[in-house]
Write an enzyme that holds these catalytic residues in place. Structure first.
Site, PDB file in Angstrom:
ATOM      1  N   GLY A   1      79.281  -3.082  -6.959  1.00 57.97           N
ATOM      2  CA  GLY A   1      78.252  -2.127  -6.546  1.00 57.97           C
ATOM      3  C   GLY A   1      76.883  -2.418  -7.143  1.00 57.97           C
ATOM      4  O   GLY A   1      75.867  -2.381  -6.439  1.00 57.97           O
TER       5      GLY A   1
ATOM      6  N   SER B   1      76.387  10.850 -20.109  1.00 62.17           N
ATOM      7  CA  SER B   1      75.187  10.420 -19.384  1.00 62.17           C
ATOM      8  C   SER B   1      73.898  10.717 -20.160  1.00 62.17           C
ATOM      9  O   SER B   1      73.704  11.826 -20.670  1.00 62.17           O
ATOM     10  CB  SER B   1      75.123  11.127 -18.026  1.00 62.17           C
ATOM     11  OG  SER B   1      73.887  10.844 -17.410  1.00 62.17           O
ATOM     12  N   LEU B   2      73.014   9.716 -20.205  1.00 63.72           N
ATOM     13  CA  LEU B   2      71.710   9.905 -20.866  1.00 63.72           C
ATOM     14  C   LEU B   2      70.691  10.525 -19.913  1.00 63.72           C
ATOM     15  O   LEU B   2      69.575  10.847 -20.322  1.00 63.72           O
ATOM     16  CB  LEU B   2      71.164   8.543 -21.331  1.00 63.72           C
ATOM     17  CG  LEU B   2      71.870   7.858 -22.501  1.00 63.72           C
ATOM     18  CD1 LEU B   2      71.292   6.463 -22.717  1.00 63.72           C
ATOM     19  CD2 LEU B   2      71.715   8.695 -23.765  1.00 63.72           C
ATOM     20  N   SER B   3      71.063  10.675 -18.643  1.00 64.84           N
ATOM     21  CA  SER B   3      70.078  11.120 -17.643  1.00 64.84           C
ATOM     22  C   SER B   3      69.433  12.467 -17.976  1.00 64.84           C
ATOM     23  O   SER B   3      68.207  12.610 -17.833  1.00 64.84           O
ATOM     24  CB  SER B   3      70.716  11.160 -16.254  1.00 64.84           C
ATOM     25  OG  SER B   3      71.032   9.853 -15.865  1.00 64.84           O
TER      26      SER B   3
ATOM     27  N   GLY C   1      70.776  -3.189 -20.192  1.00 64.06           N
ATOM     28  CA  GLY C   1      70.331  -2.408 -19.044  1.00 64.06           C
ATOM     29  C   GLY C   1      69.757  -1.031 -19.348  1.00 64.06           C
ATOM     30  O   GLY C   1      69.542  -0.248 -18.419  1.00 64.06           O
TER      31      GLY C   1
ATOM     32  N   LYS D   1      78.742   6.458  -5.992  1.00 61.32           N
ATOM     33  CA  LYS D   1      77.548   5.935  -5.318  1.00 61.32           C
ATOM     34  C   LYS D   1      77.802   5.562  -3.850  1.00 61.32           C
ATOM     35  O   LYS D   1      76.944   5.792  -3.002  1.00 61.32           O
ATOM     36  CB  LYS D   1      76.997   4.720  -6.079  1.00 61.32           C
ATOM     37  CG  LYS D   1      76.363   5.086  -7.426  1.00 61.32           C
ATOM     38  CD  LYS D   1      75.739   3.870  -8.071  1.00 61.32           C
ATOM     39  CE  LYS D   1      75.121   4.233  -9.414  1.00 61.32           C
ATOM     40  NZ  LYS D   1      74.414   3.101 -10.022  1.00 61.32           N
TER      41      LYS D   1
ATOM     42  N   THR E   1      76.143   8.828 -10.140  1.00 63.51           N
ATOM     43  CA  THR E   1      76.589   7.655 -10.891  1.00 63.51           C
ATOM     44  C   THR E   1      78.059   7.407 -10.567  1.00 63.51           C
ATOM     45  O   THR E   1      78.627   8.030  -9.661  1.00 63.51           O
ATOM     46  CB  THR E   1      76.281   7.837 -12.401  1.00 63.51           C
ATOM     47  OG1 THR E   1      76.575   6.621 -13.074  1.00 63.51           O
ATOM     48  CG2 THR E   1      77.064   8.971 -13.041  1.00 63.51           C
TER      49      THR E   1
HETATM   50  P1  NDP Z   1      82.068  -2.811 -10.002  1.00 63.81           P
HETATM   51  O1  NDP Z   1      83.407  -2.337 -10.449  1.00 63.81           O
HETATM   52  O2  NDP Z   1      81.567  -2.416  -8.659  1.00 63.81           O
HETATM   53  O3  NDP Z   1      82.074  -4.436 -10.041  1.00 63.81           O
HETATM   54  C1  NDP Z   1      82.596  -5.105 -11.142  1.00 63.81           C
HETATM   55  C2  NDP Z   1      82.272  -6.598 -11.034  1.00 63.81           C
HETATM   56  O4  NDP Z   1      82.701  -7.213 -12.256  1.00 63.81           O
HETATM   57  C3  NDP Z   1      82.975  -7.323  -9.898  1.00 63.81           C
HETATM   58  O5  NDP Z   1      82.155  -8.349  -9.406  1.00 63.81           O
HETATM   59  C4  NDP Z   1      84.218  -7.904 -10.605  1.00 63.81           C
HETATM   60  O6  NDP Z   1      84.740  -9.055 -10.000  1.00 63.81           O
HETATM   61  C5  NDP Z   1      83.592  -8.283 -11.937  1.00 63.81           C
HETATM   62  N1  NDP Z   1      84.569  -8.397 -13.024  1.00 63.81           N
HETATM   63  C6  NDP Z   1      85.320  -7.414 -13.556  1.00 63.81           C
HETATM   64  N2  NDP Z   1      86.119  -7.906 -14.547  1.00 63.81           N
HETATM   65  C7  NDP Z   1      85.850  -9.240 -14.619  1.00 63.81           C
HETATM   66  C8  NDP Z   1      86.351 -10.307 -15.401  1.00 63.81           C
HETATM   67  N3  NDP Z   1      87.313 -10.109 -16.314  1.00 63.81           N
HETATM   68  N4  NDP Z   1      85.854 -11.556 -15.224  1.00 63.81           N
HETATM   69  C9  NDP Z   1      84.887 -11.772 -14.290  1.00 63.81           C
HETATM   70  N5  NDP Z   1      84.381 -10.805 -13.491  1.00 63.81           N
HETATM   71  C10 NDP Z   1      84.860  -9.555 -13.653  1.00 63.81           C
HETATM   72  O7  NDP Z   1      81.063  -2.398 -11.168  1.00 63.81           O
HETATM   73  P2  NDP Z   1      79.490  -2.149 -11.077  1.00 63.81           P
HETATM   74  O8  NDP Z   1      78.877  -3.249 -10.299  1.00 63.81           O
HETATM   75  O9  NDP Z   1      79.208  -0.772 -10.626  1.00 63.81           O
HETATM   76  O10 NDP Z   1      79.046  -2.210 -12.626  1.00 63.81           O
HETATM   77  C11 NDP Z   1      78.974  -3.438 -13.341  1.00 63.81           C
HETATM   78  C12 NDP Z   1      78.261  -3.205 -14.668  1.00 63.81           C
HETATM   79  O11 NDP Z   1      76.910  -2.786 -14.458  1.00 63.81           O
HETATM   80  C13 NDP Z   1      78.907  -2.117 -15.526  1.00 63.81           C
HETATM   81  O12 NDP Z   1      78.999  -2.617 -16.849  1.00 63.81           O
HETATM   82  C14 NDP Z   1      77.922  -0.958 -15.456  1.00 63.81           C
HETATM   83  O13 NDP Z   1      77.935  -0.222 -16.676  1.00 63.81           O
HETATM   84  C15 NDP Z   1      76.588  -1.661 -15.257  1.00 63.81           C
HETATM   85  N6  NDP Z   1      75.557  -0.842 -14.562  1.00 63.81           N
HETATM   86  C16 NDP Z   1      74.375  -0.538 -15.217  1.00 63.81           C
HETATM   87  C17 NDP Z   1      73.365   0.211 -14.586  1.00 63.81           C
HETATM   88  C18 NDP Z   1      72.080   0.543 -15.316  1.00 63.81           C
HETATM   89  O14 NDP Z   1      71.323   1.419 -14.876  1.00 63.81           O
HETATM   90  N7  NDP Z   1      71.784  -0.132 -16.396  1.00 63.81           N
HETATM   91  C19 NDP Z   1      73.536   0.711 -13.201  1.00 63.81           C
HETATM   92  C20 NDP Z   1      74.802   0.328 -12.602  1.00 63.81           C
HETATM   93  C21 NDP Z   1      75.754  -0.410 -13.276  1.00 63.81           C
HETATM   94  P3  NDP Z   1      85.867  -8.969  -8.832  1.00 63.81           P
HETATM   95  O15 NDP Z   1      85.128  -8.656  -7.578  1.00 63.81           O
HETATM   96  O16 NDP Z   1      86.462 -10.335  -8.815  1.00 63.81           O
HETATM   97  O17 NDP Z   1      86.835  -7.895  -9.225  1.00 63.81           O
END
Ligand code: NDP
EC number: 1.1.1.25
Length: 277
Positions: free
Chosen positions: A132, A17-19, A245, A68, A64
């Protein structure tokens, strides 16, 4: 000498974590004393670990992955935006002894868009993913008055459920969200695409809309030292304005810091220059 304000981040894994670095830079800038720790938890011991942290004098904590949603369950009260997101990234003990759960991800995201000059108002926008993080950023995007929002998820029911949730919570603009399972079925010219899927984490391409405006921008919520997989995909698709991000991470941290410590919002430009060299 005043004692340090105790802060930290719960996660698993959390070692990367970079936090701690980001918050220590905020404290340095504002000449404040904080102790910001990484706190590794498991789903089973997370509630106890949070309770212990606040009993031991903790003022606030970030949360994180993967905690969450669990944090939203255990906070005594939630802010409106945390309720909409169904997830908490910031916990704070208030004078009554209550632990408040907030979510600064959406605010961090839109602050970073604004810093980068990425416009949303009047735009036709595609949000990929319905997990999420999509939940956290969607209502923030709607607050910027896009002309149209396509919500894309390979599991269509999850996107439909997310739209319905925002409609039920009367989030303005939610009724007009168009839900689709595959972005390449979108024929309209789009102005922006936001990746809230984990495609970059798995280094895979995901379907993109067919037509982009000449000045379209693209944003990957994931960040890394080098261009993320999605940003490389956008480059191949000819999209010139691209960002990952990291800026969102720093902006959401600034919002959390201000909640805990009060005063002005910390200067994120300085922190960005120190972290991305
Ligand atoms: P979740 O696990 O809650 O959701 C993942 C999502 O990705 C779902 O919609 C899932 O679809 C989709 N997905 C996964 N694999 C595939 C695939 N092969 N093809 C298409 N869709 C796919 O993850 P989060 O929402 O928590 O995180 C998503 C990204 O956001 C991560 O990379 C995380 O690092 C980044 N993030 C960055 C933040 C920041 O501060 N910059 C903060 C929070 C997150 P399905 O529902 O069909 O499974």
């Amino acid at each position: 000498m005043t004692s340090s304000v105790r802060l930290g981040v719960f996660g698993n894994p959390v070692a990367h974590s970079l936090s701690p670095t980001i918050h220590s830079l905020f404290a340095e800038l504002r000449d404040e004393r904080i102790l910001y720790e990484r706190m590794l938890a498991t789903p089973a011991n997370f509630p106890k670990a949070v309770a212990q942290f606040f009993r031991d004098g903790g003022t606030g904590a970030n949360v994180t992955l993967p905690f969450k949603e669990q944090a939203a369950q255990l906070a005594n009260t939630l802010t409106e935006r945390a309720r909409v997101a169904g997830a908490v990234n910031t916990l704070m003990k208030v004078s009554s002894g209550f632990v408040v759960g907030d979510n600064t991800d959406g605010e961090g995201f839109v602050k970073d868009l604004s810093r980068k000059g990425f416009h949303v108002s009047g735009c036709s926008l595609v949000l990929l993913g319905s997990g999420g993080s999509a939940r956290g950023v969607l209502s923030a995007l709607l607050s910027l008055n896009p002309a149209k929002v396509y919500l894309v998820n390979r599991t269509l029911e999850k996107a439909q459920a997310l739209k319905q949730l925002l409609v039920d919570l009367s989030v303005p603009g939610a009724e007009n969200i168009q839900v689709v399972s595959n972005a390449d079925s979108i024929n309209e010219k789009v102005d922006a695409v936001v990746n809230a899927t984990s495609s970059s984490l798995h280094n895979i391409d995901i379907p993109l809309p067919q037509n982009f405006a000449d000045d379209a921008w693209g944003y990957d919520l994931m960040y890394s030292d080098n261009a993320t997989h999605f940003l490389k995909q956008l480059e191949r698709a000819g999209i010139k304005s691209r960002a990952d991000g990291l800026g969102m991470l720093i902006e959401q941290a600034a919002s959390s810091y201000q909640l805990w410590m009060g005063g002005e919002r910390p200067d994120t430009t300085f922190v960005m220059s120190k972290i991305r060299v």
